[in-house]
Structures are given as structure tokens and as C-alpha cells.
Design a protein around this motif. Structure first.
Motif, mmCIF file in Angstrom:
data_model
loop_
_atom_site.group_PDB
_atom_site.id
_atom_site.type_symbol
_atom_site.label_atom_id
_atom_site.label_comp_id
_atom_site.label_asym_id
_atom_site.label_seq_id
_atom_site.Cartn_x
_atom_site.Cartn_y
_atom_site.Cartn_z
ATOM 1 N N GLU A 159 -25.164 -6.459 63.278
ATOM 2 C CA GLU A 159 -25.201 -7.911 63.450
ATOM 3 C C GLU A 159 -25.549 -8.654 62.161
ATOM 4 O O GLU A 159 -25.364 -9.874 62.080
ATOM 5 C CB GLU A 159 -26.184 -8.304 64.560
ATOM 6 C CG GLU A 159 -27.602 -7.809 64.363
ATOM 7 C CD GLU A 159 -27.874 -6.495 65.053
ATOM 8 O OE1 GLU A 159 -29.001 -6.316 65.557
ATOM 9 O OE2 GLU A 159 -26.974 -5.646 65.079
ATOM 10 N N PHE A 160 -26.048 -7.937 61.157
ATOM 11 C CA PHE A 160 -26.396 -8.575 59.883
ATOM 12 C C PHE A 160 -25.444 -8.161 58.762
ATOM 13 O O PHE A 160 -25.622 -8.575 57.614
ATOM 14 C CB PHE A 160 -27.833 -8.223 59.493
ATOM 15 C CG PHE A 160 -28.851 -8.687 60.489
ATOM 16 C CD1 PHE A 160 -29.265 -10.012 60.523
ATOM 17 C CD2 PHE A 160 -29.379 -7.813 61.420
ATOM 18 C CE1 PHE A 160 -30.186 -10.447 61.453
ATOM 19 C CE2 PHE A 160 -30.313 -8.240 62.355
ATOM 20 C CZ PHE A 160 -30.715 -9.561 62.367
ATOM 21 N N ASN A 161 -24.439 -7.374 59.088
ATOM 22 C CA ASN A 161 -23.567 -6.836 58.056
ATOM 23 C C ASN A 161 -22.776 -7.924 57.325
ATOM 24 O O ASN A 161 -22.547 -7.824 56.112
ATOM 25 C CB ASN A 161 -22.600 -5.814 58.659
ATOM 26 C CG ASN A 161 -21.843 -5.065 57.584
ATOM 27 O OD1 ASN A 161 -22.432 -4.428 56.717
ATOM 28 N ND2 ASN A 161 -20.524 -5.150 57.623
ATOM 29 N N ALA A 162 -22.361 -8.965 58.037
ATOM 30 C CA ALA A 162 -21.560 -10.017 57.393
ATOM 31 C C ALA A 162 -22.354 -10.709 56.282
ATOM 32 O O ALA A 162 -21.833 -10.951 55.184
ATOM 33 C CB ALA A 162 -21.109 -11.046 58.433
ATOM 34 N N LEU A 163 -23.614 -11.038 56.547
ATOM 35 C CA LEU A 163 -24.447 -11.687 55.535
ATOM 36 C C LEU A 163 -24.658 -10.768 54.334
ATOM 37 O O LEU A 163 -24.615 -11.212 53.181
ATOM 38 C CB LEU A 163 -25.810 -12.068 56.137
ATOM 39 C CG LEU A 163 -25.790 -13.119 57.244
ATOM 40 C CD1 LEU A 163 -27.193 -13.314 57.805
ATOM 41 C CD2 LEU A 163 -25.253 -14.444 56.710
ATOM 42 N N VAL A 164 -24.880 -9.490 54.616
ATOM 43 C CA VAL A 164 -25.100 -8.528 53.544
ATOM 44 C C VAL A 164 -23.828 -8.356 52.715
ATOM 45 O O VAL A 164 -23.887 -8.293 51.477
ATOM 46 C CB VAL A 164 -25.562 -7.178 54.123
ATOM 47 C CG1 VAL A 164 -25.554 -6.092 53.060
ATOM 48 C CG2 VAL A 164 -26.959 -7.325 54.715
ATOM 49 N N GLN A 165 -22.675 -8.303 53.362
ATOM 50 C CA GLN A 165 -21.420 -8.153 52.631
ATOM 51 C C GLN A 165 -21.133 -9.375 51.753
ATOM 52 O O GLN A 165 -20.624 -9.243 50.639
ATOM 53 C CB GLN A 165 -20.263 -7.926 53.607
ATOM 54 C CG GLN A 165 -20.259 -6.559 54.260
ATOM 55 C CD GLN A 165 -20.188 -5.422 53.264
ATOM 56 O OE1 GLN A 165 -19.401 -5.456 52.315
ATOM 57 N NE2 GLN A 165 -21.012 -4.401 53.467
ATOM 58 N N ASP A 166 -21.463 -10.545 52.229
ATOM 59 C CA ASP A 166 -21.285 -11.754 51.418
ATOM 60 C C ASP A 166 -22.147 -11.686 50.157
ATOM 61 O O ASP A 166 -21.685 -11.946 49.047
ATOM 62 C CB ASP A 166 -21.642 -12.994 52.240
ATOM 63 C CG ASP A 166 -21.603 -14.250 51.396
ATOM 64 O OD1 ASP A 166 -20.577 -14.505 50.737
ATOM 65 O OD2 ASP A 166 -22.609 -14.992 51.385
#
Length: 219
Positions: A159-166
Motif C-alpha cells: 500500500e506504500f509502494n507507489a510513494l516509495v517508487q515516486d
């Protein structure tokens, strides 16, 4: 009449003795297991409650030390909290507090150590993600882009992967790894909810790198 009743009572007693001789041991074993499990459950609940209370007390000590700007007491209280109650939510919260306080005091190494601990030990995925994002930001400030990328490429809750990838895309750009940055931004773009304004920011980053983005039409 009395003799007849006595015979009936004796017969019932004999039946009861026979039943107990046959089933007494299994019944007793089951009762021991059930009662033992109940006692163990109550003991576990009490232990958990006591752990939470003691962890909260140490976390309060960390907060008080931070508010009084006593870095020595902060370090002592936080160390005790980590060593004795490191698996609790209070320990993760305290780690983020300690890091914020250390950053304000321009103690980057202390802040990094607290965030690294939370990144490695926090059981709550939200605290772990927050620690990793903040730790990566500190590494970027120090221009240690390899360390920042290593933090962001570690395991993270979905659920936090998108923020980390950005954030990883930003770091990869700073390293001059354009294609890898694009791949990271695309992951973030695909995973973010189209209704979020933040997704548009990721889209702008992709557009700036020559990659077109399209927003799915609402049904």
C-alpha cells in the motif's frame, strides 16, 4: 420402601463409579487442557497490557526529554525503549520523534540511526514506510544517492509502494539513471489512485522525461 430406595441409590452409585472408571481420566485431561489454555490466555492478555503500559511510560519519557531538549536523556530513554519494548508501536513512534528532534538539532547521524532502526524493526507498515521515506530524504540531502536508493529498494508494504517508487524515481534521476527513473515513476503512476492530485505530479515528472501519460476515463 427404604430398602428399595437404598438399592436404587446403590445402583446409581455403581453406574457412576463405572462411568468414572471408564471416562474419568479423559474428562480430567480435557478439563486440565481447557482450564490451562484459559489461564494461559488470561496471562498473555495481562502480559500484553503490562508491556503496553511500560512501553508507553518509556515513550512518555522520550517525549518529555525531547521537549526539554535534553539529548542525553532522549538517548537513554529511547535506548531502553528499543531494548525492552522494541516490537511495540510506541517504540516506532518514539523513533520518528527522536529523528525529528535530531534533525531540528542538526544531528543528522542521530536522526539517520533512529530512522534506520524504525525501518528495520517497525512492525506497523505505515511507520516503516514513513521511516524509509524520511531516511532516504536525509541521504539525498547529504548527496548520498546510493544509500537513498538502497533504502527505497528494500521491502515495503504494497500500500506504500507507489510513494516509495515516486521517491526512488527522484533519486534515480539525481544519479543520472533516466530509464530506471522512468520505470519507477511509471510504477507509481499505475499504482496511485487516479483521483489523487499527487498522481498528477508523477504524471508531470514522466512528461518532463518525454513519456506520455493517459488518465483512464471514469465509468
Amino acid at each position: 420402601m427404604a430398602t428399595h430406595l437404598d438399592l436404587e441409590e446403590q445402583e446409581q452409585l455403581d453406574q457412576l463409579k463405572h462411568f468414572w472408571n471408564q471416562w474419568g481420566t479423559p474428562i480430567t485431561s480435557v478439563l486440565v487442557v481447557v482450564l490451562g489454555s484459559f489461564a494461559a490466555w488470561n496471562g498473555w492478555q495481562l502480559w500484553q497490557q503490562r508491556q503496553a503500559e511500560q512501553a508507553a511510560a518509556l515513550a512518555d519519557a522520550v517525549t518529555v526529554a525531547i521537549e526539554s531538549q535534553d539529548q542525553g536523556r532522549v538517548a537513554l530513554a529511547f535506548e531502553a525503549l528499543k531494548n525492552e519494548y522494541g516490537s511495540t508501536v510506541q517504540a516506532s513512534q518514539a523513533a520518528l520523534q527522536v529523528a525529528k528532534s535530531a534533525e531540528a538539532a542538526h544531528k543528522s547521524d542521530t536522526a539517520k540511526a533512529a530512522l534506520q532502526w524504525a525501518a528495520d524493526h517497525a512492525e506497523d507498515p505505515g511507520y516503516q514506510a514513513a521511516a524509509k521515506l524520511r531516511l532516504a530524504a536525509l541521504h539525498v540531502e547529504a548527496k548520498d544517492y546510493d544509500a537513498a536508493a538502497a533504502v527505497l529498494q528494500g521491502a515495503i508494504a504494497p500500500e506504500f509502494n507507489a510513494l516509495v517508487q515516486d521517491r526512488l524515481g527522484d533519486v534515480l534521476q539525481l544519479q543520472g539513471k533516466t530509464q530506471e527513473a522512468i520505470a519507477a515513476y511509471q510504477q507509481a503512476w499505475q499504482q496511485l489512485d487516479p483521483r489523487l492530485e499527487y498522481r498528477a505530479l508523477v504524471g508531470f515528472k514522466l512528461n518532463a522525461l518525454g513519456v506520455a501519460t493517459t488518465t483512464p476515463q471514469a465509468s
